[in-house]
Design an enzyme around this catalytic site. Structure first.
Site, PDB file in Angstrom:
ATOM      1  N   HIS A  21      -1.787  -2.363  -9.543  1.00 44.79           N
ATOM      2  CA  HIS A  21      -2.917  -1.565  -8.746  1.00 44.79           C
ATOM      3  C   HIS A  21      -4.132  -2.596  -8.523  1.00 44.79           C
ATOM      4  O   HIS A  21      -4.696  -3.734  -9.586  1.00 44.79           O
ATOM      5  CB  HIS A  21      -3.754  -0.473  -9.629  1.00 44.79           C
ATOM      6  CG  HIS A  21      -4.206   0.370  -7.999  1.00 44.79           C
ATOM      7  ND1 HIS A  21      -5.461  -0.396  -7.969  1.00 44.79           N
ATOM      8  CD2 HIS A  21      -3.844   1.171  -7.099  1.00 44.79           C
ATOM      9  CE1 HIS A  21      -6.254   1.574  -7.188  1.00 44.79           C
ATOM     10  NE2 HIS A  21      -5.419   2.152  -6.549  1.00 44.79           N
ATOM     11  N   HIS A  58       0.711  -1.558  -0.285  1.00 45.68           N
ATOM     12  CA  HIS A  58       0.066   0.135   0.133  1.00 45.68           C
ATOM     13  C   HIS A  58       0.858   0.678  -0.482  1.00 45.68           C
ATOM     14  O   HIS A  58       1.993   1.250  -0.766  1.00 45.68           O
ATOM     15  CB  HIS A  58      -0.748  -0.159   1.156  1.00 45.68           C
ATOM     16  CG  HIS A  58      -1.894   1.079   1.222  1.00 45.68           C
ATOM     17  ND1 HIS A  58      -2.628   1.800   0.364  1.00 45.68           N
ATOM     18  CD2 HIS A  58      -2.903   0.752   2.204  1.00 45.68           C
ATOM     19  CE1 HIS A  58      -3.551   2.599   0.695  1.00 45.68           C
ATOM     20  NE2 HIS A  58      -3.943   2.356   2.172  1.00 45.68           N
ATOM     21  N   ASP A 114       2.588   6.060  -6.410  1.00 47.38           N
ATOM     22  CA  ASP A 114       3.395   5.765  -5.556  1.00 47.38           C
ATOM     23  C   ASP A 114       4.811   6.118  -6.666  1.00 47.38           C
ATOM     24  O   ASP A 114       6.269   6.466  -6.154  1.00 47.38           O
ATOM     25  CB  ASP A 114       3.938   4.428  -4.968  1.00 47.38           C
ATOM     26  CG  ASP A 114       3.005   4.697  -3.895  1.00 47.38           C
ATOM     27  OD1 ASP A 114       2.098   5.822  -3.005  1.00 47.38           O
ATOM     28  OD2 ASP A 114       1.982   3.534  -3.386  1.00 47.38           O
TER      29      ASP A 114
HETATM   30  N1  CMC Z   1       5.371  -6.577 -10.375  1.00 47.61           N
HETATM   31  C1  CMC Z   1       5.265  -7.138 -10.844  1.00 47.61           C
HETATM   32  N2  CMC Z   1       4.281  -8.418 -11.306  1.00 47.61           N
HETATM   33  C2  CMC Z   1       2.815  -7.645 -10.310  1.00 47.61           C
HETATM   34  C3  CMC Z   1       3.406  -6.461 -10.081  1.00 47.61           C
HETATM   35  C4  CMC Z   1       4.110  -5.513 -10.065  1.00 47.61           C
HETATM   36  N3  CMC Z   1       4.034  -4.877  -8.779  1.00 47.61           N
HETATM   37  N4  CMC Z   1       1.450  -6.212  -9.644  1.00 47.61           N
HETATM   38  C5  CMC Z   1       1.190  -6.879 -10.054  1.00 47.61           C
HETATM   39  N5  CMC Z   1       1.680  -8.283 -10.377  1.00 47.61           N
HETATM   40  C6  CMC Z   1       1.247  -9.322 -10.960  1.00 47.61           C
HETATM   41  C7  CMC Z   1       1.313 -10.288  -9.941  1.00 47.61           C
HETATM   42  O1  CMC Z   1       2.212 -11.295 -10.183  1.00 47.61           O
HETATM   43  C8  CMC Z   1       0.084 -11.418 -11.319  1.00 47.61           C
HETATM   44  O2  CMC Z   1       0.708 -12.199 -11.868  1.00 47.61           O
HETATM   45  P1  CMC Z   1       0.101 -13.544 -11.836  1.00 47.61           P
HETATM   46  O3  CMC Z   1      -1.142 -13.977 -12.453  1.00 47.61           O
HETATM   47  O4  CMC Z   1       1.234 -14.711 -12.927  1.00 47.61           O
HETATM   48  O5  CMC Z   1       0.393 -14.375 -10.510  1.00 47.61           O
HETATM   49  C9  CMC Z   1      -0.611 -10.311 -11.205  1.00 47.61           C
HETATM   50  O6  CMC Z   1       0.159  -9.275 -12.030  1.00 47.61           O
HETATM   51  C10 CMC Z   1      -2.353 -10.046 -10.223  1.00 47.61           C
HETATM   52  O7  CMC Z   1      -1.355  -8.705  -9.163  1.00 47.61           O
HETATM   53  P2  CMC Z   1      -2.262  -9.291  -7.762  1.00 47.61           P
HETATM   54  O8  CMC Z   1      -0.698  -9.806  -6.927  1.00 47.61           O
HETATM   55  O9  CMC Z   1      -3.045 -10.567  -7.913  1.00 47.61           O
HETATM   56  O10 CMC Z   1      -3.228  -8.330  -8.151  1.00 47.61           O
HETATM   57  P3  CMC Z   1      -3.346  -7.492  -6.771  1.00 47.61           P
HETATM   58  O11 CMC Z   1      -5.014  -7.267  -7.688  1.00 47.61           O
HETATM   59  O12 CMC Z   1      -3.440  -8.909  -5.626  1.00 47.61           O
HETATM   60  O13 CMC Z   1      -2.609  -6.552  -6.098  1.00 47.61           O
HETATM   61  C11 CMC Z   1      -0.570  -5.014  -6.185  1.00 47.61           C
HETATM   62  C12 CMC Z   1      -2.030  -4.567  -6.335  1.00 47.61           C
HETATM   63  C13 CMC Z   1      -0.898  -3.626  -5.088  1.00 47.61           C
HETATM   64  C14 CMC Z   1      -0.915  -5.365  -4.243  1.00 47.61           C
HETATM   65  C15 CMC Z   1       0.246  -5.091  -6.529  1.00 47.61           C
HETATM   66  O14 CMC Z   1       0.381  -4.838  -8.469  1.00 47.61           O
HETATM   67  C16 CMC Z   1       1.295  -5.421  -5.919  1.00 47.61           C
HETATM   68  O15 CMC Z   1       1.872  -6.383  -4.955  1.00 47.61           O
HETATM   69  N6  CMC Z   1       1.885  -3.695  -6.201  1.00 47.61           N
HETATM   70  C17 CMC Z   1       2.978  -4.031  -5.686  1.00 47.61           C
HETATM   71  C18 CMC Z   1       3.241  -2.312  -4.663  1.00 47.61           C
HETATM   72  C19 CMC Z   1       2.646  -1.377  -5.035  1.00 47.61           C
HETATM   73  O16 CMC Z   1       3.827  -0.010  -6.209  1.00 47.61           O
HETATM   74  N7  CMC Z   1       1.546  -1.166  -4.023  1.00 47.61           N
HETATM   75  C20 CMC Z   1       1.032   0.504  -4.418  1.00 47.61           C
HETATM   76  C21 CMC Z   1      -0.504   0.403  -4.499  1.00 47.61           C
HETATM   77  S1  CMC Z   1      -1.083   1.228  -5.647  1.00 47.61           S
HETATM   78  C22 CMC Z   1      -0.911   3.034  -4.334  1.00 47.61           C
HETATM   79  C23 CMC Z   1      -1.166   2.832  -2.971  1.00 47.61           C
HETATM   80  O17 CMC Z   1      -1.772   2.187  -2.360  1.00 47.61           O
HETATM   81  O18 CMC Z   1      -0.100   3.365  -2.436  1.00 47.61           O
END
Ligand code: CMC
Length: 374
Positions: free
Chosen positions: A260, A221, A311
Protein backbone atom coordinates in the site's frame (compact mmCIF):
# COMPACT_ATOMS: atom_id res chain seq x y z
CA UNK A 1 15.58 12.54 -12.22
CA UNK A 2 15.69 15.60 -10.02
CA UNK A 3 14.90 15.15 -6.32
CA UNK A 4 12.31 17.91 -6.73
CA UNK A 5 10.15 15.57 -8.79
CA UNK A 6 7.82 13.48 -6.65
CA UNK A 7 6.80 10.77 -9.11
CA UNK A 8 3.35 9.43 -8.27
CA UNK A 9 2.98 12.47 -5.96
CA UNK A 10 4.78 10.36 -3.36
CA UNK A 11 4.46 11.95 0.06
CA UNK A 12 2.86 15.14 -1.28
CA UNK A 13 -0.03 16.72 0.63
CA UNK A 14 -2.16 18.44 -2.01
CA UNK A 15 -5.17 19.69 -0.06
CA UNK A 16 -7.17 19.45 3.17
CA UNK A 17 -10.14 17.18 3.79
CA UNK A 18 -12.71 16.67 6.54
CA UNK A 19 -13.97 13.35 5.21
CA UNK A 20 -11.53 10.69 6.38
CA UNK A 21 -8.19 10.32 8.07
CA UNK A 22 -5.75 7.51 7.33
CA UNK A 23 -3.33 7.01 10.21
CA UNK A 24 -0.71 4.45 9.15
CA UNK A 25 1.36 4.99 12.30
CA UNK A 26 -1.45 3.54 14.47
CA UNK A 27 -3.11 1.42 11.75
CA UNK A 28 -6.31 3.39 11.98
CA UNK A 29 -8.89 4.94 9.66
CA UNK A 30 -11.65 7.33 10.64
CA UNK A 31 -14.65 8.64 8.67
CA UNK A 32 -15.68 12.11 9.89
CA UNK A 33 -13.90 11.26 13.17
CA UNK A 34 -15.45 7.81 13.73
CA UNK A 35 -13.22 4.70 13.58
CA UNK A 36 -14.15 2.56 10.58
CA UNK A 37 -14.10 -0.60 12.76
CA UNK A 38 -16.55 1.03 15.17
CA UNK A 39 -18.84 1.94 12.29
CA UNK A 40 -18.68 -1.66 11.03
CA UNK A 41 -19.67 -2.94 14.46
CA UNK A 42 -22.52 -0.51 15.16
CA UNK A 43 -23.94 0.74 11.85
CA UNK A 44 -25.28 -0.51 8.55
CA UNK A 45 -23.98 0.73 5.22
CA UNK A 46 -26.81 3.25 4.77
CA UNK A 47 -25.91 4.98 8.07
CA UNK A 48 -22.26 5.22 7.02
CA UNK A 49 -23.23 6.46 3.53
CA UNK A 50 -25.34 9.16 5.20
CA UNK A 51 -22.41 10.08 7.49
CA UNK A 52 -19.97 10.40 4.60
CA UNK A 53 -22.38 12.46 2.48
CA UNK A 54 -23.94 14.60 5.24
CA UNK A 55 -21.04 14.93 7.73
CA UNK A 56 -23.02 13.51 10.70
CA UNK A 57 -24.51 10.13 11.60
CA UNK A 58 -28.28 10.15 11.04
CA UNK A 59 -30.89 9.92 13.77
CA UNK A 60 -33.76 7.45 13.23
CA UNK A 61 -35.91 9.95 11.34
CA UNK A 62 -33.05 11.10 9.10
CA UNK A 63 -32.09 7.50 8.34
CA UNK A 64 -35.68 6.60 7.47
CA UNK A 65 -35.87 9.60 5.13
CA UNK A 66 -32.48 8.72 3.53
CA UNK A 67 -33.58 5.12 2.92
CA UNK A 68 -36.82 6.42 1.43
CA UNK A 69 -34.87 8.66 -0.97
CA UNK A 70 -32.60 5.77 -2.00
CA UNK A 71 -35.62 3.58 -2.55
CA UNK A 72 -37.33 6.29 -4.64
CA UNK A 73 -34.27 6.56 -6.92
CA UNK A 74 -33.41 2.86 -7.19
CA UNK A 75 -35.13 2.09 -10.50
CA UNK A 76 -33.56 2.71 -13.90
CA UNK A 77 -34.97 4.56 -16.90
CA UNK A 78 -36.22 2.41 -19.79
CA UNK A 79 -33.48 4.01 -21.89
CA UNK A 80 -30.73 2.81 -19.53
CA UNK A 81 -32.21 -0.70 -19.34
CA UNK A 82 -32.30 -0.82 -23.16
CA UNK A 83 -28.65 0.27 -23.31
CA UNK A 84 -27.68 -2.41 -20.76
CA UNK A 85 -29.44 -5.00 -22.92
CA UNK A 86 -27.39 -3.91 -25.95
CA UNK A 87 -23.98 -3.87 -24.23
CA UNK A 88 -21.80 -6.82 -25.39
CA UNK A 89 -22.17 -9.61 -22.82
CA UNK A 90 -18.41 -10.06 -22.54
CA UNK A 91 -17.86 -6.43 -21.48
CA UNK A 92 -16.09 -5.94 -18.17
CA UNK A 93 -18.70 -4.87 -15.57
CA UNK A 94 -16.44 -1.94 -14.58
CA UNK A 95 -16.86 -0.60 -18.13
CA UNK A 96 -20.59 -1.18 -17.74
CA UNK A 97 -20.60 0.76 -14.45
CA UNK A 98 -18.71 3.62 -16.16
CA UNK A 99 -21.17 3.63 -19.05
CA UNK A 100 -24.22 3.41 -16.76
CA UNK A 101 -23.13 6.41 -14.65
CA UNK A 102 -22.37 8.33 -17.83
CA UNK A 103 -25.88 7.62 -19.16
CA UNK A 104 -27.35 8.64 -15.79
CA UNK A 105 -25.61 11.98 -16.34
CA UNK A 106 -27.24 12.37 -19.74
CA UNK A 107 -30.63 11.72 -18.19
CA UNK A 108 -30.23 13.79 -15.03
CA UNK A 109 -32.18 17.05 -15.17
CA UNK A 110 -29.76 18.68 -12.73
CA UNK A 111 -26.55 17.86 -14.63
CA UNK A 112 -25.56 21.51 -14.96
CA UNK A 113 -26.33 22.43 -11.35
CA UNK A 114 -23.20 22.03 -9.23
CA UNK A 115 -24.72 23.55 -6.08
CA UNK A 116 -24.20 21.51 -2.86
CA UNK A 117 -27.90 20.58 -2.66
CA UNK A 118 -28.12 19.46 -6.29
CA UNK A 119 -24.87 17.52 -5.96
CA UNK A 120 -26.19 15.72 -2.89
CA UNK A 121 -29.39 14.80 -4.74
CA UNK A 122 -27.37 13.57 -7.71
CA UNK A 123 -25.02 11.58 -5.43
CA UNK A 124 -28.02 9.82 -3.90
CA UNK A 125 -29.40 9.04 -7.36
CA UNK A 126 -26.05 7.58 -8.52
CA UNK A 127 -25.70 5.60 -5.27
CA UNK A 128 -29.22 4.18 -5.61
CA UNK A 129 -29.14 3.37 -9.32
CA UNK A 130 -25.62 1.96 -9.83
CA UNK A 131 -26.27 -1.33 -7.94
CA UNK A 132 -29.50 -1.75 -9.94
CA UNK A 133 -27.65 -1.22 -13.23
CA UNK A 134 -24.84 -3.61 -12.27
CA UNK A 135 -27.14 -6.36 -11.02
CA UNK A 136 -29.24 -6.00 -14.20
CA UNK A 137 -26.09 -6.56 -16.28
CA UNK A 138 -25.09 -9.44 -13.98
CA UNK A 139 -28.26 -11.25 -15.03
CA UNK A 140 -28.63 -10.02 -18.62
CA UNK A 141 -25.21 -11.35 -19.62
CA UNK A 142 -26.25 -14.79 -18.35
CA UNK A 143 -29.41 -14.60 -20.46
CA UNK A 144 -31.56 -14.16 -17.35
CA UNK A 145 -34.36 -11.68 -16.71
CA UNK A 146 -33.59 -8.68 -14.50
CA UNK A 147 -35.10 -8.61 -11.02
CA UNK A 148 -36.78 -5.50 -9.63
CA UNK A 149 -35.57 -4.17 -6.28
CA UNK A 150 -37.77 -4.57 -3.20
CA UNK A 151 -38.72 -1.62 -1.02
CA UNK A 152 -38.46 -3.52 2.28
CA UNK A 153 -34.87 -4.69 1.72
CA UNK A 154 -31.68 -2.96 2.85
CA UNK A 155 -29.07 -1.67 0.36
CA UNK A 156 -26.99 -4.85 0.71
CA UNK A 157 -29.97 -7.22 0.76
CA UNK A 158 -31.34 -5.63 -2.40
CA UNK A 159 -28.04 -6.15 -4.22
CA UNK A 160 -28.11 -9.90 -3.44
CA UNK A 161 -31.81 -10.02 -4.35
CA UNK A 162 -31.29 -8.25 -7.69
CA UNK A 163 -28.25 -10.41 -8.60
CA UNK A 164 -29.37 -13.83 -7.38
CA UNK A 165 -33.14 -13.60 -6.78
CA UNK A 166 -32.64 -14.39 -3.09
CA UNK A 167 -31.15 -12.88 0.03
CA UNK A 168 -28.61 -15.00 1.95
CA UNK A 169 -28.57 -15.42 5.73
CA UNK A 170 -28.00 -12.41 7.99
CA UNK A 171 -24.32 -13.13 8.65
CA UNK A 172 -23.47 -13.16 4.95
CA UNK A 173 -25.38 -9.91 4.44
CA UNK A 174 -23.53 -8.40 7.42
CA UNK A 175 -20.15 -9.45 5.96
CA UNK A 176 -21.11 -7.82 2.66
CA UNK A 177 -22.31 -4.68 4.46
CA UNK A 178 -19.02 -4.52 6.39
CA UNK A 179 -17.06 -4.78 3.13
CA UNK A 180 -19.07 -1.85 1.75
CA UNK A 181 -18.37 0.21 4.88
CA UNK A 182 -14.64 -0.55 4.64
CA UNK A 183 -14.57 0.32 0.94
CA UNK A 184 -16.63 3.52 1.28
CA UNK A 185 -13.87 6.08 1.74
CA UNK A 186 -10.09 6.29 1.91
CA UNK A 187 -8.85 9.87 1.57
CA UNK A 188 -6.81 10.88 -1.52
CA UNK A 189 -6.45 7.50 -3.22
CA UNK A 190 -6.04 7.55 -7.01
CA UNK A 191 -9.75 7.27 -7.96
CA UNK A 192 -10.76 9.94 -5.44
CA UNK A 193 -7.97 12.20 -6.62
CA UNK A 194 -9.17 11.59 -10.19
CA UNK A 195 -12.70 12.63 -9.16
CA UNK A 196 -11.35 15.75 -7.44
CA UNK A 197 -9.14 16.61 -10.43
CA UNK A 198 -12.09 16.37 -12.83
CA UNK A 199 -14.21 18.44 -10.43
CA UNK A 200 -11.50 21.09 -10.14
CA UNK A 201 -12.26 22.32 -13.67
CA UNK A 202 -15.83 22.85 -12.35
CA UNK A 203 -17.04 19.80 -14.23
CA UNK A 204 -20.04 17.78 -13.01
CA UNK A 205 -20.45 14.86 -10.58
CA UNK A 206 -21.43 12.27 -13.22
CA UNK A 207 -18.26 13.02 -15.20
CA UNK A 208 -16.12 12.92 -12.07
CA UNK A 209 -17.55 9.57 -10.95
CA UNK A 210 -17.26 8.13 -14.46
CA UNK A 211 -13.56 9.05 -14.42
CA UNK A 212 -13.16 7.68 -10.89
CA UNK A 213 -14.62 4.32 -11.98
CA UNK A 214 -12.08 4.10 -14.81
CA UNK A 215 -9.33 4.83 -12.30
CA UNK A 216 -10.60 2.26 -9.77
CA UNK A 217 -10.64 -0.45 -12.44
CA UNK A 218 -6.84 -0.69 -12.61
CA UNK A 219 -5.19 -3.66 -10.84
CA UNK A 220 -2.96 -1.41 -8.73
CA UNK A 221 -6.14 0.06 -7.17
CA UNK A 222 -9.63 -1.50 -6.94
CA UNK A 223 -8.98 -4.08 -9.65
CA UNK A 224 -6.68 -5.83 -7.16
CA UNK A 225 -9.60 -7.68 -5.49
CA UNK A 226 -10.30 -9.50 -8.77
CA UNK A 227 -6.59 -10.22 -9.30
CA UNK A 228 -6.40 -11.73 -5.80
CA UNK A 229 -9.09 -14.21 -6.75
CA UNK A 230 -7.40 -15.08 -10.05
CA UNK A 231 -4.23 -15.75 -8.04
CA UNK A 232 -6.06 -17.93 -5.50
CA UNK A 233 -7.79 -19.88 -8.26
CA UNK A 234 -4.39 -20.46 -9.91
CA UNK A 235 -2.95 -21.71 -6.60
CA UNK A 236 -6.08 -23.91 -6.29
CA UNK A 237 -5.05 -25.96 -3.25
CA UNK A 238 -3.32 -25.02 0.04
CA UNK A 239 -0.63 -27.65 -0.73
CA UNK A 240 0.39 -25.56 -3.80
CA UNK A 241 0.54 -22.20 -2.02
CA UNK A 242 4.08 -22.25 -0.64
CA UNK A 243 5.61 -23.35 -3.95
CA UNK A 244 3.54 -20.76 -5.85
CA UNK A 245 4.45 -17.78 -3.67
CA UNK A 246 8.13 -18.81 -3.47
CA UNK A 247 8.29 -18.90 -7.26
CA UNK A 248 6.42 -15.55 -7.56
CA UNK A 249 8.90 -13.86 -5.24
CA UNK A 250 11.87 -15.43 -7.06
CA UNK A 251 10.44 -14.02 -10.34
CA UNK A 252 9.98 -10.62 -8.63
CA UNK A 253 6.27 -10.70 -9.48
CA UNK A 254 3.89 -8.18 -7.92
CA UNK A 255 1.63 -10.18 -5.61
CA UNK A 256 -1.86 -8.75 -5.80
CA UNK A 257 -3.62 -7.70 -2.60
CA UNK A 258 -0.32 -6.82 -0.92
CA UNK A 259 1.35 -3.50 -0.31
CA UNK A 260 0.00 0.00 0.00
CA UNK A 261 1.22 3.50 -0.74
CA UNK A 262 0.28 4.78 2.72
CA UNK A 263 0.16 1.76 5.08
CA UNK A 264 3.57 0.17 5.31
CA UNK A 265 2.95 -2.08 8.31
CA UNK A 266 -0.61 -3.27 7.66
CA UNK A 267 -3.86 -1.90 6.25
CA UNK A 268 -6.24 -0.81 9.05
CA UNK A 269 -9.20 -2.38 7.23
CA UNK A 270 -7.72 -5.87 6.97
CA UNK A 271 -8.29 -7.27 10.50
CA UNK A 272 -12.05 -6.52 10.33
CA UNK A 273 -12.46 -7.89 6.82
CA UNK A 274 -10.28 -10.93 7.64
CA UNK A 275 -12.65 -11.75 10.53
CA UNK A 276 -15.73 -11.57 8.27
CA UNK A 277 -13.94 -13.65 5.62
CA UNK A 278 -13.45 -16.30 8.31
CA UNK A 279 -17.13 -16.18 9.28
CA UNK A 280 -18.25 -16.54 5.66
CA UNK A 281 -15.84 -19.46 5.13
CA UNK A 282 -17.35 -21.23 8.18
CA UNK A 283 -20.90 -20.70 6.90
CA UNK A 284 -19.94 -21.89 3.42
CA UNK A 285 -17.98 -24.82 4.91
CA UNK A 286 -15.05 -24.05 2.62
CA UNK A 287 -11.69 -23.22 4.16
CA UNK A 288 -9.58 -23.75 1.02
CA UNK A 289 -9.05 -20.08 0.29
CA UNK A 290 -8.51 -19.20 3.95
CA UNK A 291 -5.67 -21.71 4.11
CA UNK A 292 -4.13 -20.34 0.89
CA UNK A 293 -4.62 -16.80 2.30
CA UNK A 294 -2.66 -17.60 5.45
CA UNK A 295 0.26 -19.29 3.69
CA UNK A 296 0.75 -16.50 1.12
CA UNK A 297 0.40 -13.81 3.81
CA UNK A 298 2.95 -15.46 6.08
CA UNK A 299 5.56 -15.69 3.31
CA UNK A 300 4.94 -12.11 2.11
CA UNK A 301 5.46 -10.73 5.61
CA UNK A 302 8.45 -12.96 6.43
CA UNK A 303 10.28 -12.60 3.13
CA UNK A 304 9.28 -9.10 1.99
CA UNK A 305 7.85 -7.37 5.07
CA UNK A 306 4.84 -6.49 2.86
CA UNK A 307 1.37 -6.76 4.41
CA UNK A 308 -2.03 -7.49 2.83
CA UNK A 309 -4.33 -4.64 1.86
CA UNK A 310 -8.14 -4.75 2.07
CA UNK A 311 -8.48 -6.30 -1.40
CA UNK A 312 -6.79 -9.47 -0.14
CA UNK A 313 -9.65 -10.60 2.16
CA UNK A 314 -12.52 -9.09 0.12
CA UNK A 315 -11.63 -11.07 -3.03
CA UNK A 316 -12.15 -14.58 -1.59
CA UNK A 317 -15.06 -13.36 0.59
CA UNK A 318 -17.02 -12.21 -2.47
CA UNK A 319 -16.12 -15.48 -4.20
CA UNK A 320 -17.58 -17.50 -1.32
CA UNK A 321 -20.69 -15.31 -1.44
CA UNK A 322 -21.20 -16.48 -5.02
CA UNK A 323 -20.29 -13.38 -7.04
CA UNK A 324 -18.52 -13.72 -10.39
CA UNK A 325 -14.90 -12.58 -10.05
CA UNK A 326 -15.31 -9.67 -12.47
CA UNK A 327 -18.01 -8.24 -10.18
CA UNK A 328 -15.69 -7.71 -7.21
CA UNK A 329 -14.42 -4.28 -8.28
CA UNK A 330 -17.94 -3.12 -9.28
CA UNK A 331 -18.99 -3.94 -5.68
CA UNK A 332 -16.17 -1.61 -4.59
CA UNK A 333 -17.72 1.03 -6.91
CA UNK A 334 -21.20 0.87 -5.39
CA UNK A 335 -19.70 1.61 -2.00
CA UNK A 336 -17.03 4.17 -3.00
CA UNK A 337 -19.66 6.33 -4.76
CA UNK A 338 -20.24 7.74 -1.26
CA UNK A 339 -16.61 8.76 -0.70
CA UNK A 340 -16.17 10.09 -4.24
CA UNK A 341 -19.36 12.16 -3.96
CA UNK A 342 -18.31 13.67 -0.64
CA UNK A 343 -14.91 14.60 -2.13
CA UNK A 344 -16.55 16.08 -5.22
CA UNK A 345 -18.75 18.26 -2.99
CA UNK A 346 -15.77 19.22 -0.82
CA UNK A 347 -13.76 20.17 -3.93
CA UNK A 348 -16.62 22.29 -5.28
CA UNK A 349 -16.95 24.04 -1.92
CA UNK A 350 -13.33 25.28 -1.88
CA UNK A 351 -12.14 24.82 -5.43
CA UNK A 352 -8.73 25.47 -6.88
CA UNK A 353 -7.94 24.14 -10.37
CA UNK A 354 -5.59 21.14 -10.01
CA UNK A 355 -2.77 21.78 -12.42
CA UNK A 356 0.69 20.47 -11.48
CA UNK A 357 3.88 21.12 -13.42
CA UNK A 358 6.16 18.74 -15.30
CA UNK A 359 9.88 18.90 -15.96
CA UNK A 360 10.32 18.68 -19.74
CA UNK A 361 12.89 16.15 -20.97
CA UNK A 362 11.94 15.81 -24.65
CA UNK A 363 13.68 17.11 -27.78
CA UNK A 364 15.33 20.50 -27.67
CA UNK A 365 13.73 23.25 -29.80
CA UNK A 366 13.46 22.07 -33.44
CA UNK A 367 12.56 23.79 -36.68
CA UNK A 368 9.50 22.43 -38.55
CA UNK A 369 10.42 21.08 -41.99
CA UNK A 370 7.70 21.28 -44.66
CA UNK A 371 5.87 17.98 -45.35
CA UNK A 372 7.27 17.58 -48.90
CA UNK A 373 10.84 17.90 -47.56
CA UNK A 374 10.53 15.40 -44.69
N1 CMC B 1 4.23 -7.64 -4.38
C1 CMC B 1 5.57 -7.67 -4.46
N2 CMC B 1 6.35 -6.62 -4.21
C2 CMC B 1 5.74 -5.47 -3.86
C3 CMC B 1 4.35 -5.37 -3.74
C4 CMC B 1 3.59 -6.51 -4.02
N3 CMC B 1 2.27 -6.48 -3.93
N4 CMC B 1 4.03 -4.11 -3.36
C5 CMC B 1 5.19 -3.45 -3.25
N5 CMC B 1 6.21 -4.26 -3.56
C6 CMC B 1 7.62 -3.92 -3.55
C7 CMC B 1 7.99 -3.20 -4.84
O1 CMC B 1 8.40 -4.10 -5.84
C8 CMC B 1 9.10 -2.30 -4.39
O2 CMC B 1 10.27 -3.06 -4.27
P1 CMC B 1 11.69 -2.43 -4.69
O3 CMC B 1 11.90 -1.26 -3.76
O4 CMC B 1 12.64 -3.55 -4.48
O5 CMC B 1 11.56 -2.00 -6.12
C9 CMC B 1 8.68 -1.91 -2.98
O6 CMC B 1 7.85 -2.97 -2.51
C10 CMC B 1 7.92 -0.59 -2.93
O7 CMC B 1 6.79 -0.71 -3.78
P2 CMC B 1 6.20 0.44 -4.68
O8 CMC B 1 5.48 -0.17 -5.83
O9 CMC B 1 7.27 1.44 -4.98
O10 CMC B 1 5.19 1.10 -3.67
P3 CMC B 1 4.01 2.03 -4.07
O11 CMC B 1 3.63 2.76 -2.86
O12 CMC B 1 4.31 2.80 -5.29
O13 CMC B 1 2.90 0.95 -4.52
C11 CMC B 1 1.05 -0.44 -4.63
C12 CMC B 1 1.80 0.61 -3.81
C13 CMC B 1 -0.30 -0.67 -3.97
C14 CMC B 1 0.86 0.06 -6.06
C15 CMC B 1 1.87 -1.75 -4.65
O14 CMC B 1 2.07 -2.19 -3.34
C16 CMC B 1 1.23 -2.82 -5.50
O15 CMC B 1 1.40 -2.86 -6.72
N6 CMC B 1 0.42 -3.75 -4.87
C17 CMC B 1 -0.34 -4.76 -5.59
C18 CMC B 1 -1.64 -4.19 -6.10
C19 CMC B 1 -2.64 -3.99 -5.00
O16 CMC B 1 -2.86 -4.87 -4.19
N7 CMC B 1 -3.32 -2.84 -5.01
C20 CMC B 1 -4.36 -2.49 -4.03
C21 CMC B 1 -3.93 -1.29 -3.27
S1 CMC B 1 -4.83 -0.93 -1.77
C22 CMC B 1 -6.53 -1.08 -1.98
C23 CMC B 1 -7.10 -0.39 -3.16
O17 CMC B 1 -6.84 0.75 -3.44
O18 CMC B 1 -7.87 -1.07 -3.82
Amino acid sequence: MSDDIKKGLLGIIVDETEISKVMPEINSLTYRGYAAQDLCARCDFEEVAYLILNKELPNKKQLKEFKKELSKEITLSKNLIDILKKIPKNSHPMDVARTAVSVMGLEDKETKDNSPKANLRKAIRILAKTPTALSAFYRLRKGKKTISPKKNLSFSENFFHMCFGKVPNKEIVKAFDVSLILYAEHSFNVSTFTARTITSSLSDIHGAITGAIASLKGPLHGGANEEVMHMMKKIKKPENALKWITKALKNKDVVMGFGHRVYKSGDSRVPTMREYFKRVAIIKKDKTFEKIYDIVEKVMIKEKNIYPNVDYPTGPTYHLMGFDTDFFTPIFVISRITGWSAHIMEQHAANKLIRPLASYKGNKHRKVIQLNQR
